[in-house]
Design a protein around this motif. Sequence first.
Motif, PDB file in Angstrom:
ATOM      1  N   UNK A 169       0.826  -1.213   0.000  1.00  0.00           N
ATOM      2  CA  UNK A 169       0.000   0.000   0.000  1.00  0.00           C
ATOM      3  C   UNK A 169       0.855   1.255   0.000  1.00  0.00           C
ATOM      4  N   UNK A 170       1.845   1.321   0.893  1.00  0.00           N
ATOM      5  CA  UNK A 170       2.600   2.572   1.041  1.00  0.00           C
ATOM      6  C   UNK A 170       3.495   2.867  -0.160  1.00  0.00           C
ATOM      7  N   UNK A 171       3.834   1.832  -0.936  1.00  0.00           N
ATOM      8  CA  UNK A 171       4.664   2.026  -2.127  1.00  0.00           C
ATOM      9  C   UNK A 171       3.896   2.655  -3.284  1.00  0.00           C
ATOM     10  N   UNK A 172       2.572   2.628  -3.212  1.00  0.00           N
ATOM     11  CA  UNK A 172       1.739   3.079  -4.317  1.00  0.00           C
ATOM     12  C   UNK A 172       1.339   1.966  -5.258  1.00  0.00           C
ATOM     13  N   UNK A 173       1.849   0.730  -5.011  1.00  0.00           N
ATOM     14  CA  UNK A 173       1.533  -0.392  -5.899  1.00  0.00           C
ATOM     15  C   UNK A 173       0.047  -0.712  -5.892  1.00  0.00           C
ATOM     16  N   UNK A 174      -0.580  -0.675  -4.716  1.00  0.00           N
ATOM     17  CA  UNK A 174      -2.003  -1.000  -4.626  1.00  0.00           C
ATOM     18  C   UNK A 174      -2.840  -0.020  -5.435  1.00  0.00           C
ATOM     19  N   UNK A 175      -2.557   1.262  -5.294  1.00  0.00           N
ATOM     20  CA  UNK A 175      -3.324   2.265  -6.034  1.00  0.00           C
ATOM     21  C   UNK A 175      -3.033   2.189  -7.525  1.00  0.00           C
TER      22      UNK A 175
END
Length: 331
Positions: free
Chosen positions: A59-65
Amino acid sequence: MTNPVPMTEIWRGPLAESIHTGQAVICDASGDIIEAWGDPETLVLPRSSAKMIQALPLVESGAADARGLIAKHLALACASHNGAAIHTETVNDWLADLDLVDDDFRCGAPMPMDRTAFDDLIRTGGKPCQVHNECSGKHAGFLTLAQHLSAGPEYTDPDHPVQKACLEAFESVTLETSPGFGIDGCSAPNFMCSLHGMARAMAFFANANEGADARQSAAVRLWQSMVAHPVMVAGEKRPCTELMRACKEPVALKYGAEGFYIAILPTRKLGIALKIADGSKRAANCTIAALLVRLGLLDADHPATLRFMNAPILNRRGIRTGMIKPASTLL
């Protein structure tokens, strides 16, 4: 495990026939212990109870978004699911969106725990796929992060960027340097910490603030996804799912193998970690229910509670022969 104390008793008639011992810790917003049973500094492998920590980099890496993941996907990333259609269909769609196939998983292919899915495979002569693995949601998250990092396919290797990110997150929220790891049932590294460290990590999730920073925002999204989709976290009739539904306030629960449990209590700003010394699942279920009752989050007479705490033991004729009850020190 040092200095375990009685947690759950198995009664037959007037006698406590068996006693399961263990340890438990409740931490507050500062990570300090407000209550403990046994030795809080005992070293543990949190097993699947650590999945929301392993999902933080996703989530915090931006991968989820970047992949358009929504709450049900994030709940699955934290899940040990039944392999029911609701789980496997969602994971398969997720995998297809990554342009990957079942063989890209590294978690193994057990028979599903869900009875309908199990019977369907037997009836049709089918074979289980890795998507049936209870950890396939976590592994879909690992694959998503691996793609985002342009990393290689062997994402369960301890030296892979995905696992290095998981270790950094683990040590950050436990506030400990992990002394090592074991390989989990799904082939991913499972990092060690103290029981206090794990409770401290759960208190971090409970106290995280949306927008404070990337890690705190990720923590909030993950526990909220678990609470919003308890059936994705485990499955119908499973303790995590039933007890989350039964709690009077939002509570994120996660069982881990060998009698481990965590609870994230965001309205109380508390985190709980417990470990049953002999790995008993029935004792872990009873103990976490008792702690939730102790804190006023769960009614002792709720039908879900009574499935696991003060639960009757019936013989093969349906005659009540005893009960599973918490030790008096938990009440």
